[in-house]
Design an enzyme around this catalytic site. Structure first.
Site, PDB file in Angstrom:
ATOM      1  N   CYS A   2       5.532  18.258  -5.967  1.00  0.00           N
ATOM      2  CA  CYS A   2       5.627  19.717  -6.056  1.00  0.00           C
ATOM      3  C   CYS A   2       5.205  20.223  -7.434  1.00  0.00           C
ATOM      4  O   CYS A   2       5.377  19.531  -8.433  1.00  0.00           O
ATOM      5  CB  CYS A   2       7.055  20.156  -5.820  1.00  0.00           C
ATOM      6  SG  CYS A   2       7.729  19.628  -4.259  1.00  0.00           S
ATOM      7  N   ARG A  27      -1.694  16.732  -8.224  1.00  0.00           N
ATOM      8  CA  ARG A  27      -0.410  16.055  -8.094  1.00  0.00           C
ATOM      9  C   ARG A  27      -0.101  15.710  -6.634  1.00  0.00           C
ATOM     10  O   ARG A  27       0.787  14.917  -6.370  1.00  0.00           O
ATOM     11  CB  ARG A  27       0.702  16.961  -8.635  1.00  0.00           C
ATOM     12  CG  ARG A  27       0.542  17.261 -10.112  1.00  0.00           C
ATOM     13  CD  ARG A  27       1.414  18.423 -10.519  1.00  0.00           C
ATOM     14  NE  ARG A  27       2.817  18.122 -10.362  1.00  0.00           N
ATOM     15  CZ  ARG A  27       3.613  17.718 -11.348  1.00  0.00           C
ATOM     16  NH1 ARG A  27       3.130  17.571 -12.550  1.00  0.00           N
ATOM     17  NH2 ARG A  27       4.874  17.468 -11.139  1.00  0.00           N
ATOM     18  N   TRP A  75       5.457  19.412  -1.810  1.00  0.00           N
ATOM     19  CA  TRP A  75       5.275  18.084  -1.214  1.00  0.00           C
ATOM     20  C   TRP A  75       6.587  17.805  -0.493  1.00  0.00           C
ATOM     21  O   TRP A  75       7.618  17.616  -1.128  1.00  0.00           O
ATOM     22  CB  TRP A  75       4.996  17.080  -2.325  1.00  0.00           C
ATOM     23  CG  TRP A  75       4.608  15.724  -1.873  1.00  0.00           C
ATOM     24  CD1 TRP A  75       3.400  15.328  -1.360  1.00  0.00           C
ATOM     25  CD2 TRP A  75       5.406  14.539  -1.935  1.00  0.00           C
ATOM     26  NE1 TRP A  75       3.408  13.987  -1.095  1.00  0.00           N
ATOM     27  CE2 TRP A  75       4.620  13.473  -1.431  1.00  0.00           C
ATOM     28  CE3 TRP A  75       6.707  14.262  -2.357  1.00  0.00           C
ATOM     29  CZ2 TRP A  75       5.087  12.169  -1.350  1.00  0.00           C
ATOM     30  CZ3 TRP A  75       7.169  12.957  -2.266  1.00  0.00           C
ATOM     31  CH2 TRP A  75       6.369  11.929  -1.768  1.00  0.00           C
ATOM     32  N   ASN A 101      11.297  22.381  -7.478  1.00  0.00           N
ATOM     33  CA  ASN A 101      10.869  20.976  -7.393  1.00  0.00           C
ATOM     34  C   ASN A 101      12.130  20.120  -7.419  1.00  0.00           C
ATOM     35  O   ASN A 101      13.047  20.404  -8.181  1.00  0.00           O
ATOM     36  CB  ASN A 101      10.016  20.575  -8.608  1.00  0.00           C
ATOM     37  CG  ASN A 101       8.672  21.272  -8.624  1.00  0.00           C
ATOM     38  OD1 ASN A 101       8.294  21.932  -7.671  1.00  0.00           O
ATOM     39  ND2 ASN A 101       7.944  21.102  -9.727  1.00  0.00           N
ATOM     40  N   GLY A 102      12.149  19.043  -6.639  1.00  0.00           N
ATOM     41  CA  GLY A 102      13.306  18.145  -6.675  1.00  0.00           C
ATOM     42  C   GLY A 102      14.081  18.187  -5.375  1.00  0.00           C
ATOM     43  O   GLY A 102      13.594  18.697  -4.361  1.00  0.00           O
ATOM     44  N   GLU A 485      -3.328  -5.069  -7.257  1.00  0.00           N
ATOM     45  CA  GLU A 485      -3.785  -3.733  -7.634  1.00  0.00           C
ATOM     46  C   GLU A 485      -5.060  -3.360  -6.863  1.00  0.00           C
ATOM     47  O   GLU A 485      -5.216  -2.219  -6.432  1.00  0.00           O
ATOM     48  CB  GLU A 485      -3.997  -3.679  -9.164  1.00  0.00           C
ATOM     49  CG  GLU A 485      -4.576  -2.404  -9.721  1.00  0.00           C
ATOM     50  CD  GLU A 485      -3.733  -1.144  -9.466  1.00  0.00           C
ATOM     51  OE1 GLU A 485      -2.588  -1.242  -9.012  1.00  0.00           O
ATOM     52  OE2 GLU A 485      -4.277  -0.058  -9.704  1.00  0.00           O
ATOM     53  N   LYS A 489      -5.321  -0.087  -4.482  1.00  0.00           N
ATOM     54  CA  LYS A 489      -6.336   0.971  -4.649  1.00  0.00           C
ATOM     55  C   LYS A 489      -7.013   1.262  -3.322  1.00  0.00           C
ATOM     56  O   LYS A 489      -7.250   2.411  -2.968  1.00  0.00           O
ATOM     57  CB  LYS A 489      -7.424   0.563  -5.656  1.00  0.00           C
ATOM     58  CG  LYS A 489      -7.116   0.614  -7.117  1.00  0.00           C
ATOM     59  CD  LYS A 489      -6.931   1.982  -7.704  1.00  0.00           C
ATOM     60  CE  LYS A 489      -5.544   2.473  -7.513  1.00  0.00           C
ATOM     61  NZ  LYS A 489      -4.540   2.224  -8.478  1.00  0.00           N
ATOM     62  N   GLU A 492      -4.602   3.051  -0.852  1.00  0.00           N
ATOM     63  CA  GLU A 492      -4.262   4.409  -1.276  1.00  0.00           C
ATOM     64  C   GLU A 492      -5.325   5.423  -0.893  1.00  0.00           C
ATOM     65  O   GLU A 492      -5.014   6.513  -0.447  1.00  0.00           O
ATOM     66  CB  GLU A 492      -4.130   4.462  -2.812  1.00  0.00           C
ATOM     67  CG  GLU A 492      -2.827   3.966  -3.352  1.00  0.00           C
ATOM     68  CD  GLU A 492      -2.771   4.072  -4.878  1.00  0.00           C
ATOM     69  OE1 GLU A 492      -1.745   4.512  -5.396  1.00  0.00           O
ATOM     70  OE2 GLU A 492      -3.750   3.697  -5.552  1.00  0.00           O
ATOM     71  N   HIS A 508      -0.037 -20.002   3.382  1.00  0.00           N
ATOM     72  CA  HIS A 508       1.305 -19.952   3.971  1.00  0.00           C
ATOM     73  C   HIS A 508       1.514 -18.705   4.824  1.00  0.00           C
ATOM     74  O   HIS A 508       2.618 -18.178   4.888  1.00  0.00           O
ATOM     75  CB  HIS A 508       2.355 -20.034   2.858  1.00  0.00           C
ATOM     76  CG  HIS A 508       2.199 -21.263   2.024  1.00  0.00           C
ATOM     77  ND1 HIS A 508       2.530 -22.506   2.470  1.00  0.00           N
ATOM     78  CD2 HIS A 508       1.681 -21.433   0.779  1.00  0.00           C
ATOM     79  CE1 HIS A 508       2.251 -23.401   1.531  1.00  0.00           C
ATOM     80  NE2 HIS A 508       1.730 -22.773   0.496  1.00  0.00           N
ATOM     81  N   LYS A 607       0.697  12.213  -7.322  1.00  0.00           N
ATOM     82  CA  LYS A 607       0.375  11.613  -8.611  1.00  0.00           C
ATOM     83  C   LYS A 607       1.635  11.204  -9.345  1.00  0.00           C
ATOM     84  O   LYS A 607       1.689  10.167  -9.989  1.00  0.00           O
ATOM     85  CB  LYS A 607      -0.424  12.630  -9.451  1.00  0.00           C
ATOM     86  CG  LYS A 607      -0.832  12.113 -10.821  1.00  0.00           C
ATOM     87  CD  LYS A 607      -1.881  11.044 -10.695  1.00  0.00           C
ATOM     88  CE  LYS A 607      -2.259  10.417 -12.015  1.00  0.00           C
ATOM     89  NZ  LYS A 607      -2.881   9.090 -11.812  1.00  0.00           N
TER      90      LYS A 607
HETATM   91  C1  G6P Z   1       2.816   7.237  -7.707  1.00  0.00           C
HETATM   92  C2  G6P Z   1       1.318   7.249  -7.918  1.00  0.00           C
HETATM   93  C3  G6P Z   1       0.848   5.856  -8.355  1.00  0.00           C
HETATM   94  C4  G6P Z   1       1.601   5.433  -9.598  1.00  0.00           C
HETATM   95  C5  G6P Z   1       3.110   5.480  -9.384  1.00  0.00           C
HETATM   96  C6  G6P Z   1       3.870   5.306 -10.687  1.00  0.00           C
HETATM   97  O1  G6P Z   1       3.131   6.474  -6.597  1.00  0.00           O
HETATM   98  O2  G6P Z   1       0.650   7.626  -6.731  1.00  0.00           O
HETATM   99  O3  G6P Z   1      -0.541   5.897  -8.642  1.00  0.00           O
HETATM  100  O4  G6P Z   1       1.209   4.131  -9.946  1.00  0.00           O
HETATM  101  O5  G6P Z   1       3.502   6.749  -8.857  1.00  0.00           O
HETATM  102  O6  G6P Z   1       3.585   6.412 -11.504  1.00  0.00           O
HETATM  103  P1  G6P Z   1       3.796   6.467 -13.061  1.00  0.00           P
HETATM  104  O7  G6P Z   1       3.393   7.854 -13.453  1.00  0.00           O
HETATM  105  O8  G6P Z   1       5.241   6.183 -13.320  1.00  0.00           O
HETATM  106  O9  G6P Z   1       2.919   5.427 -13.670  1.00  0.00           O
END
Ligand code: G6P
Length: 612
Positions: A2, A27, A75, A101-102, A485, A489, A492, A508, A607
């Protein structure tokens, strides 16, 4: 996640609010809305599921004239993302309007109490309950500020709020508990936001609210107090980055821009912190804990998502080069599993945004147990950066794309710098090794540029595999977290199912999935596990899986084993996770764009996740 924007001043508020909301789009959100008080002291509003642009196209500008207003990108947490649940919300008398927000955790209890008092509700949200609670107190106290204060004193949970009152139309009241909120001071105007990106093109002078504080904002004055009514004096701070820095700069997407910025962002992480002749590292923010780090018996690293993957690389390199037992924890698990932590422990908190609720909660828990909390954070002035005992900024610059790229490699670089600092002073890294590492570090930006120049090769491979249903990513040692990672990616931003595994672990379980339709990405750059990786590739080949390898430029042997090769320059093992991550970022980017996915704002993701 949000986002909040508010305006009070001499100008028409609507365009400023829309402009701000668009800057918060990165965001992630599912609906948006605005409310404005006009000259006749009427509140008009418009809200809608979907994007800010759709809201802007549909609203009637005439109706929403006014010099004070609030806006929101939502959101969904409570209630599905539809027009009705979008913010702003109102009390049943439409006297109070609020964006939030929250999460208000005790909203059900509050709703019950208000229902008994005759209040009715038209949405499923926790926010509407707060609007009614403020109105409930307004009716008895006839004072907006007191009403907000009394309402918030009953609320449990997290919030950043901005609210307006029809009966007192000359002010916006904001308050914060666990969700970032700040306001920028312009000439005869104040711009409120949950993110500096919405303020920076109006003013660089900002005031950050702390948890448990609220502020009454008028056109030409403001007053900050605690929610318990104590006066607060707060210094004005300067936002450090420009608008151009957070715009796309000619790239099609923020993500592509940020991948291509890595030669500079990596340099910004180590600039002024390492002596290239001796390898000596100086991290000013960690001076006060340097001795503690060198003598540490145990280090714990925690974070979420990509930051957690960076932590895993940190575990491998700290143990390898410093011989300090190191553990990595998901921040979300750390808090709730009653961790065994003592005052001798050091906990590193990795977070790009510095606002992730789970990481923040883990930090509080570690501090409560007496551990030393060290931040590895990107966003300057963010909550985690302010609340840790000390820390180091990664200085990657603003990262807008939801999928983290340059922040990841800068997090790795920060962990390398910490490792070198400890290793030198503990004597676990020799002088000559340190010099060799420092020399290679200097060459790294150039090597990253070489990878970026090959991006058409990665695009070609992406075209070949854009319709795959599944992907497997395998790596060993320092590059096992890189495999995780890489898979994250791809998931996502392209919505293709992908899993990362330590290459040998593949036998395994995941090997059962291998057939001619399964692309398997091997991180196969030359290090001590190379021969083992080749054996793992043979095992996949025998089952007809498609082999994509990340391999070093001079490796010809790999040609015999690969269907496709993504080349990277040679480097020292400690830097290989940085270089190897970049082709994987490109691969997922090009697969996602070939599938027409919204790479900068992937569905369901945010984000910065400021709710638990
Ligand atoms: C969200 C984002 C990720 C990020 C994670 C941790 O899930 O989509 O890309 O890695 O939060 O975020 P931070 O800001 O704590 O690194």
């Amino acid at each position: 996640m949000c986002g909040i924007v508010g305006y009070i001043g001499k100008r028409n508020s609507l365009n400023i609010i829309f402009d701000g909301l668009k800057r918060l789009e990165y965001r992630g959100y599912d609906s948006a809305g605005v409310a404005v008080i006009n000259e006749k002291n009427e509140i008009n509003y418009f809200k809608k599921a979907g994007k800010v642009k759709e809201l802007e196209n549909e609203f009637n500008g005439e109706v929403l004239e006014g010099k004070i207003g609030i806006g929101h990108t939502r959101w969904a947490t409570h209630g599905e993302p539809n027009d009705n649940n979008a913010h702003p919300h109102f009390d049943m008398n439409k006297n109070i309007t609020i964006v939030h927000n929250g999460i208000i955790e005790n909203f059900k209890t509050l709703k019950k109490k208000l229902t008994q008092e005759g209040y009715t509700f038209s949405t499923d949200t926790d926010t509407e309950v707060l609007a009614n609670l403020i109105e409930y107190y307004y009716k008895s106290k006839n004072n907006f500020e007191i009403a907000v204060r009394l309402a918030l004193s009953e609320v449990e949970g997290t919030y950043g709020i901005a609210c307006m009152c029809k009966s007192e139309p000359d002010k916006i009241i904001i308050a914060r508990m666990g969700s970032p909120l700040m306001f920028g001071l312009g000439k005869d105007e104040i711009i409120v936001s949950s993110d500096a990106a919405a303020i920076v093109n109006h003013t660089k002078n900002v005031i950050y609210l702390e948890d448990g504080e609220m502020a009454v904002l008028k056109r030409d004055s403001f007053q900050i107090k605690t929610i318990d009514d104590e006066d607060i004096q707060r210094e004005v701070q300067q936002i450090e980055y420009d608008l151009e820095e957070i715009e796309k700069g000619g790239f099609e997407h923020f993500m592509l821009k940020e991948i291509c910025e890595q030669p500079e962002s990596i340099q910004n992480t180590y600039r002024g912190r390492i002596n290239f002749e001796t390898g000596e590292v100086k991290l000013g923010g960690l001076d006060s804990v340097k001795e503690k780090l060198i003598n540490a018996k145990r280090i714990i690293i925690t974070g979420c998502g990509t930051a957690w993957h960076a932590g895993l690389v940190g575990e491998y390199i700290i143990e390898q080069f410093c011989r300090i037992p190191t553990e990595v924890e998901y921040a979300s698990e750390f808090r709730y599993r009653n961790p065994v932590i003592s005052k001798d422990d050091i906990v590193l908190f990795i977070s790009q945004s510095g606002e992730t609720a789970d990481t923040r909660a883990a930090m509080k828990e570690a501090q409560r147990l007496g551990a030393t909390a060290i931040g590895i954070v990107n966003v300057v002035g963010s909550t985690i950066a302010r609340e840790v005992d000390c820390g180091t900024y990664i200085h990657a610059g603003p990262e807008i794309g939801v999928a983290s790229t340059k922040a990841f490699t800068s997090q790795l670089m920060s962990l390398i710098l910490i490792t070198l600092m400890i290793g030198k002073h503990k004597g676990t890294i020799s002088e000559s090794e340190l010099k060799e590492i420092a020399k290679e570090l200097k060459a790294l930006p150039e090597k990253i540029k070489q990878i970026i120049e090959k991006r058409n090769d990665y695009k070609f491979v992406a075209e070949e595999f854009k319709d795959s249903k599944n992907f497997l990513y395998l790596g060993r040692g320092f590059n096992f977290p890189v495999a995780l990672e890489g898979a994250l990616k791809l998931k996502e931003i392209s919505y293709i199912h992908a899993e990362g595994y330590p290459a040998a672990e593949m036998k395994h379980g995941p090997i059962a999935l291998i057939d001619e339709n399964m692309p398997v990405v091997f991180i196969a750059t030359k290090d001590k596990t190379y021969d083992k990786i080749i054996s793992n590739i043979e095992e996949i080949k025998a089952r007809k899986g498609k082999i994509i390898t990340i391999a070093t430029d001079d490796d010809t042997e790999i040609n015999n084993y690969s269907d496709y090769i993504l080349r990277v320059p040679n480097t020292l093992p400690i830097f290989s996770p940085i270089l190897n991550s970049i082709p994987l970022q490109f691969l997922s980017y090009y697969i996602a764009t070939a599938r027409n996915c919204n790479v900068d704002q992937p569905r369901n993701l945010a984000k910065s996740v400021t709710v638990e």
